[in-house]
Design an enzyme around this catalytic site. Structure first.
Site, PDB file in Angstrom:
ATOM      1  CG  HIS A 702       1.661  -6.399   3.373  1.00 12.58           C
ATOM      2  ND1 HIS A 702       2.444  -5.550   2.788  1.00 12.58           N
ATOM      3  CD2 HIS A 702       2.480  -7.380   3.827  1.00 12.58           C
ATOM      4  CE1 HIS A 702       3.606  -5.723   2.960  1.00 12.58           C
ATOM      5  NE2 HIS A 702       3.564  -6.888   3.587  1.00 12.58           N
ATOM      6  CD  GLU A 705      -0.342  -3.000   2.970  1.00 13.13           C
ATOM      7  OE1 GLU A 705       0.421  -2.740   3.784  1.00 13.13           O
ATOM      8  OE2 GLU A 705      -0.333  -3.373   1.859  1.00 13.13           O
ATOM      9  CG  HIS A 799       2.166  -2.878  -0.999  1.00 11.91           C
ATOM     10  ND1 HIS A 799       2.471  -3.726   0.119  1.00 11.91           N
ATOM     11  CD2 HIS A 799       2.612  -3.563  -2.044  1.00 11.91           C
ATOM     12  CE1 HIS A 799       3.315  -4.812  -0.404  1.00 11.91           C
ATOM     13  NE2 HIS A 799       3.141  -4.681  -1.362  1.00 11.91           N
ATOM     14  CD  GLU A 884       3.121   1.420   0.134  1.00 11.96           C
ATOM     15  OE1 GLU A 884       2.317   1.158   0.815  1.00 11.96           O
ATOM     16  OE2 GLU A 884       4.055   0.703   0.121  1.00 11.96           O
TER      17      GLU A 884
HETATM   18 ZN   LIG Z   1       2.046  -3.369   2.177  1.00 10.44          ZN
END
Ligand SMILES: [Zn+2]
Length: 1035
Positions: A702, A705, A799, A884
């Site tokens: 992504h 990010e 992420h 994350e």
């Molecule tokens: Zn992500």
């Protein structure tokens, strides 16, 4: 009492009601009726009304002033409609009164009853048609003017509540605006602000104004990204229908609760309960013979290590550029640029898309240097020059000599030459200064921003004034990607800031000056799409020092943001950098995030949110950069990999950078192999190398990010370092790292998608080789490893998480998923290795930003196509994770209350690598040092770790549980509303979360300082004697 049957019963009841002499018998009848109605069907209610029921009711009720009963009856919209149709509105409205000192309870009850009737939108429209809105406003004004001693606040609140109901329909909102409601509310609210007792009226009034504020389509030509990319096999413009200019005719009555977030969304429904889908199923999604192409990505298995005996000469089988030697002279740069021409160019034929450090002829270097103006910096030094580049290199050398700082693993000249190979859709020819010059984290970690009292309210007032005093608004476009005359030019806008975003990872579509020091900023959608607005990165210049400038990013699309909870955007000042402080710093005050009055051109039914913040610049005429988060471009990565490759001792470290595949735009997606070279060419050593398990790490699928890239940077640097733990890791594993799965998205300033306008992390089930090549080949490579018996021990995809704090892992567990879903399957008979929890347990001990309580291991149906789930299920990797990292900071441990900087993110990457060592300490007999290091990492009390993970089901964007009112449709009227029950439930949830938080904090505060006070080295060299006592078998 038996329910009366048939018409007779109802008629009797109604008669009794109408003729009841005393309240007591009337209440009895009402109770019966209530029972009848709440159990009854629409037909029965309808029958009652047709028999004159509502008349009877109303008469009786008005007579006894028991208006609250209407409220009860109106909890059913159907009844409200019927009562309304039978003159209910008129009867009740007659009981309203202008300011009085008598019968206050009746007035209040009448307003409440009227409000209850307005639960029905049909009644709202009737009320509008009958002109009650203007009467309501007059009454409100009358009570405001005459209630000098503030004794009638409940009635004024009730009137506001009533108007809120009116505003649930577009006819109601229009009427409120047309009758001057906005300015009446605005003026009355200004006086409330000065009187403490009136405070309770402010919020309902503000929210009412926000609700009524007419929707305005965002001022751009189209919702579509201004960048499009022709996709192979697809029609050129077939990706989205252009909805054309907004015609203002859309009727909208579906917006009673227009919040796009549903906090009560049932995540349990999303859990996978099909055991067959929860079992690993390692079988390729493609013919085995296609996997042969990936042999080349395991060069360490076939390398002969001849060079172990000779000098540091490198194998030249690398299919990417060989490392540069630190002497980046002109010859080399030119050579590289001409090579770049061979590749696929995105720019129109004939144009020069390469980036050079040129000056134009009018500004000979020496002269410019002696009169260096910060604001001219990028134009003179970092732009594309079509003229000869003679001389510029030496000038840049002098400049770097004079101002440059030593930033580890960064070299501005190498960055510039690397960037010239990067292919962007817009053909970027200018480098953003921070990417070129480099960034060092500031010395101190920055605290989360304090939220000033009522900051959102103040910002909303300013927005409302735009409507009320339109003549004060400048509304002047000062930057527009679609208008070349508005791109960095100083002409025509002497008193405006200048904006610019046409550089790698840049995202700002348009800037509009709305007041002398206030700008609306509009972000560009992801390429080929009309959505995904969050990431921004732009240059701003022409400022006056010490003046607060307000920036409003007006087309954010998420329902909430960590910006409401202490997170700030980041700022980089060129002047500061030249003075020796090349830092991205958290910046911005008066920050808030709330729903605004803008909507996409394509429809009023969706809404936008404003992220607003105020920046006071330090220097006049500086050039500054503002971004959503610390930028990390594709060219940054490529430069970094080259520097790393160049930094390692090739006799000790096997480092190989290869091209996994080309992206749609023709950029290379790098795959890096890192492991230790064998101690010798002896069979024993080569055998040990070839039997090391693989660890596969990926990041940045992504593009928005960027935190994931900084964490990855920490991992890469650590794995290449001389640290003894890093050495042990290299001896224990072969690392296969794909640090940027979505280069095209990153380059072109996307937030979520690739050029195909698809979220690449939803393509793993069946990746398309043409449209999602990086996913297709990463998966193919994983299948290949699987097919040669080398299934990775660990897979982790890095992420960033925009709405949670801390760093945490999502993994996959069949048993936990079944437990959590309430499945009846007997899990005792299912076998599952608990090893999926080991890394999180270790990280909770050694990584300050990491939070074990935020982790979960549930397999959701909606995530069936993500890397984590597919790699777990199809490749059979037990330890398959998403890691994350917050954009904001931590709410636990020693970083509590602090925003994360790049240092903390890099540290997280380092800690993640370290944690991997704990997986192998029992199985490696080969190095006693390794065992020692691994054991020392875990020298902590195990007893504290035996608790279940927190059940946070969301992968990427959960609703934020913190209680800050940022939207317009929340409960403002306390016990009068049915929302009370919801609030009670919510506060229970919050309490529970509070408990978790406390427990975690306690645990962390006991443990983490111990680690942090000492460096990583010390931490890892705790006496081995202590480790012997540990019970490590459960880990
Ligand atoms: Zn992500």
């Amino acid at each position: 009492m038996a329910a009366p049957s048939g018409a007779g019963g109802v008629e009797v009841l109604l008669n009794t009601l109408q003729n009841a002499g005393d309240n007591e018998s009337m209440l009895k009848v009402l109770n019966v009726l209530d029972e009848l109605l709440s159990a009854g069907t629409d037909r029965r209610i309808h029958y009652m009304i047709s028999k004159g029921g509502s008349e009877a009711l109303l008469t009786a009720l008005v007579k006894s002033a028991c208006l609250w009963v209407i409220q009860v009856f109106c909890s059913s919209v159907t009844t409200a409609v019927l009562l309304g149709r039978n003159r209910g509105l008129d009867v009740v409205f007659k009981l309203f009164s202008s300011h009085t000192t008598k019968h206050l309870r009746t007035v209040k009850a009448a307003v409440d009853a009227f409000t209850a009737l307005l639960r029905s939108k049909v009644n709202c429209r009737t009320a509008v048609a009958k002109g009650y809105i203007s009467d309501l406003l007059k009454l409100y004004e009358d009570w405001h003017n005459n209630d000098a001693s503030f004794e009638n606040i409940p009635i004024r609140r009730a009137l506001l509540h009533c108007m809120h109901r009116v505003a649930n329909t577009s006819a109601g909102r229009e009427a409120l605006v047309a009758e001057g409601g906005m300015s009446l509310l605005f003026q009355t609210t200004q006086t409330y602000l000065t009187v403490k007792t009136l405070e309770s009226l402010v919020e309902p009034a503000v929210q009412l104004m926000r609700k009524c504020y007419p929707k305005v389509p965002i001022p751009v030509t189209s919702d579509k990204s201004i960048y499009s990319f022709p996709l192979p096999g697809r029609p050129v413009d077939g990706w989205v229908a252009d909805l054309g200019p907004y015609d203002g005719s859309l009727e909208d009555d579906s917006d009673e609760d227009t919040e796009n977030e549903d906090p009560d969304k049932d995540y349990e429904d999303d859990l996978e309960t099909d055991v067959n889908k929860l079992r690993p199923r390692p079988e390729p999604d493609r013919p085995l013979e296609q996997l042969g192409q990936y042999v080349r990505l395991c060069p360490e298995l076939h390398h002969d290590f001849q060079d172990l005996d000779s000098s540091s000469e490198l194998d030249d089988s690398s299919d990417e550029d060989s490392p540069l030697e630190g002497d980046f002279n002109n010859e080399k740069l030119r050579g590289r640029r001409s090579q770049a021409g061979k590749g696929k160019s995105l720019s129109p034929p004939g144009s020069d898309s390469s980036i050079s450090l040129g000056v134009d002829d009018k500004n000979p270097g020496s002269e410019v240097e002696s009169h260096l103006q910060t604001r001219d910096f990028h134009k003179h030094y970092l732009n594309c020059s079509e003229h000869s580049q003679e001389g510029h290199s030496s000038m840049v050398d002098r400049l770097l000599e004079k101002y440059g700082t030593c930033i580890p693993n960064h070299d501005p000249r190498l960055y510039a030459s690397t960037a010239s190979d990067t292919k962007s859709i817009a053909g970027y020819s200018i480098l953003a200064f921070p990417d070129f010059w480099g960034h060092l984290p500031p010395q101190i970690q920055e605290p989360m921003a304090k939220r000033p009292p009522h900051v959102q309210r103040k910002n909303v007032f300013k927005d409302i004034q735009r409507l009320l005093c339109a003549e004060d608004i400048i509304n002047k476009d000062v930057f527009d990607l679609e208008d070349p005359s508005l791109q960095g030019s100083t002409e025509g806008c002497p008193n405006s800031l200048r904006f610019f975003s046409k550089f790698e990872s840049g995202n700002l579509r348009k800037a509009i000056q709305v007041r002398s020091h206030e700008y609306d900023l509009i972000l560009n959608a992801d390429v080929n799409s009309s959505a995904h607005y969050q990431w921004f990165y732009f240059e701003v210049s022409g400022m006056v020092a010490g003046v607060p400038y307000r920036f409003n990013v007006i087309n954010c699309e998420k329902g909430n943001s960590q910006c409401n909870y202490g997170m700030q955007p980041v700022l980089y000042s060129v002047r500061e950098a030249l003075e020796g402080r090349p830092h991205w710093v958290r910046s911005g005050s008066e920050i808030s995030y709330y729903r605004n009055h803008f909507c996409p051109r394509g429809g009023q039914n969706s809404q936008f949110y404003t992220l607003t913040f105020t920046v006071t610049f330090l220097h006049d005429d500086d050039v500054c950069y503002l971004a959503y988060h610390y930028p990390y471009t594709y060219s940054n990565l490529q430069t970094h990999l080259k520097m790393l490759e160049n930094s390692v001792d090739p006799r000790k470290v096997f480092f190989r950078r290869q091209n996994l595949c080309d992206t749609l735009a023709g950029n290379s997606c790098s795959l890096v192999t890192i492991t230790a070279c064998p101690a010798s060419k002896a069979w024993k050593d080569l055998h040990q190398l070839r039997n090391r398990p693989c660890v596969v790490l990926t990041a940045r699928v992504h593009p928005g990010e960027s935190n994931a890239s900084w964490v990855m940077k920490g991992t890469l640097e650590f794995l290449c370092s001389d640290d003894p733990v890093a050495e042990s890791l290299r001896e224990a594993y072969i690392f296969k790292i794909i640090p940027m799965l979505n280069p095209d998205g990153v380059i072109n300033g996307n937030n979520r998608c690739s050029l195909s306008a698809e979220d690449l992390n939803r393509q793993w089930l069946k990746p398309d080789p043409i449209l999602s090549p990086t996913i297709y080949h990463t998966k193919g490579f994983l299948y290949y490893l699987n097919s040669i018996g080398r299934t990775p021990l660990v897979f982790c995809d890095y992420h960033g998480h925009s709405r949670k704090k801390n760093v945490f892992l999502y993994g996959c567990s069949m048993k936990e998923t079944l437990w959590q879903s309430g499945s009846t399957i007997n899990t005792a008979s299912l076998k599952e290795d608990p090893g999926y929890r080991t890394i999180a347990k270790t990280l909770d001990r050694i990584a300050p930003a990491f939070s074990f309580n935020n982790c979960n291991y549930l397999v959701e149906k909606s995530r069936a196509s993500t890397a984590r789930v597919v790699v777990w299920r199809e490749i059979g990797v037990l330890r398959s994770f998403t890691m994350e990292s917050t954009y904001n900071g931590c709410n636990q441990g020693i970083y509590k209350g602090l925003q994360t900087g790049t240092r903390e993110m890099e540290e997280m990457g380092m800690k993640f690598s370290q944690s991997l060592l704990t997986l192998r300490r029992n199985s490696i007999q080969y190095s006693s040092r390794l065992i020692h290091n691994a054991s020392a990492l875990l020298d902590l009390d195990d007893r504290l770790l035996d608790h279940k993970s927190n059940n946070c089901f969301e992968d990427d964007e959960p609703p934020c549980p913190e209680e800050i009112q940022y939207s317009s449709c929340t409960d403002l009227f306390g016990a009068n509303d049915l929302d009370t029950e919801v609030n009670v439930n919510m506060s229970r949830i919050e309490e529970d979360e509070g408990k978790n938080e406390r427990r975690l904090t306690d645990r962390k505060s006991q443990q983490l300082p111990h680690f942090l006070q000492q460096g990583a080295m010390e931490t890892l060299s705790i006496k081995s004697g202590q480790c012997n006592n540990m019970d490590i078998s459960n880990i």
